[in-house]
Design a protein around this motif. Structure first.
Motif, PDB file in Angstrom:
ATOM      1  N   CYS A   8       0.837  -1.198   0.000  1.00 10.36           N
ATOM      2  CA  CYS A   8       0.000   0.000   0.000  1.00 10.36           C
ATOM      3  C   CYS A   8       0.871   1.247   0.000  1.00 10.36           C
ATOM      4  N   ASP A   9       0.682   2.077  -1.007  1.00 11.92           N
ATOM      5  CA  ASP A   9       1.373   3.361  -1.093  1.00 11.92           C
ATOM      6  C   ASP A   9       0.427   4.408  -0.515  1.00 11.92           C
ATOM      7  N   VAL A  10       0.862   5.091   0.532  1.00 12.11           N
ATOM      8  CA  VAL A  10      -0.018   6.050   1.198  1.00 12.11           C
ATOM      9  C   VAL A  10       0.614   7.438   1.246  1.00 12.11           C
ATOM     10  N   LEU A  11      -0.256   8.441   1.209  1.00 11.60           N
ATOM     11  CA  LEU A  11       0.139   9.836   1.359  1.00 11.60           C
ATOM     12  C   LEU A  11      -0.334  10.269   2.741  1.00 11.60           C
ATOM     13  N   LEU A  12       0.582  10.766   3.537  1.00  8.95           N
ATOM     14  CA  LEU A  12       0.261  11.181   4.889  1.00  8.95           C
ATOM     15  C   LEU A  12      -0.246  12.618   4.879  1.00  8.95           C
ATOM     16  N   GLY A  13      -1.122  12.924   5.802  1.00 10.90           N
ATOM     17  CA  GLY A  13      -1.743  14.247   5.875  1.00 10.90           C
ATOM     18  C   GLY A  13      -0.782  15.335   6.305  1.00 10.90           C
ATOM     19  N   ASP A  14      -1.075  16.004   7.394  1.00  7.49           N
ATOM     20  CA  ASP A  14      -0.325  17.158   7.868  1.00  7.49           C
ATOM     21  C   ASP A  14       0.932  16.708   8.615  1.00  7.49           C
ATOM     22  N   VAL A  15       1.917  16.261   7.846  1.00  9.68           N
ATOM     23  CA  VAL A  15       3.174  15.757   8.404  1.00  9.68           C
ATOM     24  C   VAL A  15       4.307  16.586   7.821  1.00  9.68           C
ATOM     25  N   HIS A  16       5.186  17.100   8.703  1.00  7.35           N
ATOM     26  CA  HIS A  16       6.249  17.986   8.241  1.00  7.35           C
ATOM     27  C   HIS A  16       7.647  17.486   8.584  1.00  7.35           C
ATOM     28  N   SER A  17       7.756  16.302   9.174  1.00  8.21           N
ATOM     29  CA  SER A  17       9.074  15.772   9.516  1.00  8.21           C
ATOM     30  C   SER A  17       8.999  14.247   9.567  1.00  8.21           C
ATOM     31  N   LEU A  18      10.160  13.619   9.559  1.00  5.54           N
ATOM     32  CA  LEU A  18      10.199  12.157   9.669  1.00  5.54           C
ATOM     33  C   LEU A  18       9.726  11.707  11.046  1.00  5.54           C
ATOM     34  N   LYS A  19       9.941  12.533  12.067  1.00  4.79           N
ATOM     35  CA  LYS A  19       9.468  12.201  13.407  1.00  4.79           C
ATOM     36  C   LYS A  19       7.934  12.181  13.451  1.00  4.79           C
ATOM     37  N   GLN A  20       7.300  13.147  12.830  1.00  4.82           N
ATOM     38  CA  GLN A  20       5.835  13.153  12.747  1.00  4.82           C
ATOM     39  C   GLN A  20       5.332  11.976  11.928  1.00  4.82           C
ATOM     40  N   LYS A  21       6.076  11.631  10.885  1.00  4.27           N
ATOM     41  CA  LYS A  21       5.705  10.485  10.060  1.00  4.27           C
ATOM     42  C   LYS A  21       5.672   9.225  10.912  1.00  4.27           C
ATOM     43  N   ARG A  22       6.691   9.020  11.729  1.00  2.00           N
ATOM     44  CA  ARG A  22       6.734   7.843  12.606  1.00  2.00           C
ATOM     45  C   ARG A  22       5.542   7.813  13.550  1.00  2.00           C
ATOM     46  N   SER A  23       5.114   8.988  14.018  1.00  2.00           N
ATOM     47  CA  SER A  23       3.991   9.030  14.950  1.00  2.00           C
ATOM     48  C   SER A  23       2.666   8.671  14.280  1.00  2.00           C
ATOM     49  N   VAL A  24       2.613   8.711  12.965  1.00  5.69           N
ATOM     50  CA  VAL A  24       1.426   8.282  12.225  1.00  5.69           C
ATOM     51  C   VAL A  24       1.549   6.818  11.806  1.00  5.69           C
ATOM     52  N   VAL A  25       2.735   6.434  11.332  1.00  8.58           N
ATOM     53  CA  VAL A  25       2.924   5.090  10.778  1.00  8.58           C
ATOM     54  C   VAL A  25       2.967   4.019  11.867  1.00  8.58           C
ATOM     55  N   ARG A  26       3.639   4.268  12.978  1.00  5.18           N
ATOM     56  CA  ARG A  26       3.767   3.239  14.027  1.00  5.18           C
ATOM     57  C   ARG A  26       2.428   2.749  14.567  1.00  5.18           C
ATOM     58  N   PRO A  27       1.484   3.637  14.904  1.00  3.17           N
ATOM     59  CA  PRO A  27       0.186   3.132  15.372  1.00  3.17           C
ATOM     60  C   PRO A  27      -0.561   2.334  14.298  1.00  3.17           C
ATOM     61  N   LEU A  28      -0.400   2.723  13.041  1.00  4.57           N
ATOM     62  CA  LEU A  28      -1.030   1.975  11.953  1.00  4.57           C
ATOM     63  C   LEU A  28      -0.460   0.565  11.871  1.00  4.57           C
ATOM     64  N   LEU A  29       0.857   0.447  11.950  1.00  4.32           N
ATOM     65  CA  LEU A  29       1.491  -0.873  11.906  1.00  4.32           C
ATOM     66  C   LEU A  29       1.053  -1.726  13.086  1.00  4.32           C
ATOM     67  N   ALA A  30       0.951  -1.125  14.260  1.00  3.09           N
ATOM     68  CA  ALA A  30       0.508  -1.859  15.452  1.00  3.09           C
ATOM     69  C   ALA A  30      -0.926  -2.349  15.286  1.00  3.09           C
ATOM     70  N   GLU A  31      -1.772  -1.526  14.713  1.00  3.41           N
ATOM     71  CA  GLU A  31      -3.169  -1.932  14.504  1.00  3.41           C
ATOM     72  C   GLU A  31      -3.268  -3.062  13.481  1.00  3.41           C
TER      73      GLU A  31
END
Length: 96
Positions: A8-31
């Motif tokens: 799945c190729d996804v576009l993240l919303g209001d993300v401005h850094s790799l740290k913010q990206k991790r805060s979106v991606v990690r919970p998704l992977l856990a779910e």
């Protein structure tokens, strides 16, 4: 034995850094792991607004693999903080 892979190729919303990206991606992977599948961020690692999510599973029945990967794709598509750009599924069976 059947092995399925979902990409799945996804576009993240209001993300401005790799740290913010991790805060979106990690919970998704856990779910996604609650479905008892193997999952990882598999691409676009250096881009802060894109992610490539890889999901795989193994089962004795091709229908079970397909159903499980479809559920994972629907979960990803339903997340409001990202947009699913594309998804591809591959199924490998005894004849492959």
């Amino acid at each position: 034995m059947y092995v399925g892979a979902l990409e799945c190729d996804v576009l993240l919303g209001d993300v401005h850094s790799l740290k913010q990206k991790r805060s979106v991606v990690r919970p998704l992977l856990a779910e996604l792991r609650r479905f008892e599948v193997a999952v990882a961020e598999a691409g676009h690692l250096d881009l802060h607004r894109r992610a490539l999510i890889g999901v795989s599973c193994v089962a004795a029945d091709a229908g079970h693999v397909t159903e499980l990967l479809d559920r994972c794709e629907r979960l990803i598509a339903a997340r409001p903080e990202l947009e699913l750009l594309s998804a591809g599924t591959r199924l490998y069976g005894p004849e492959d």
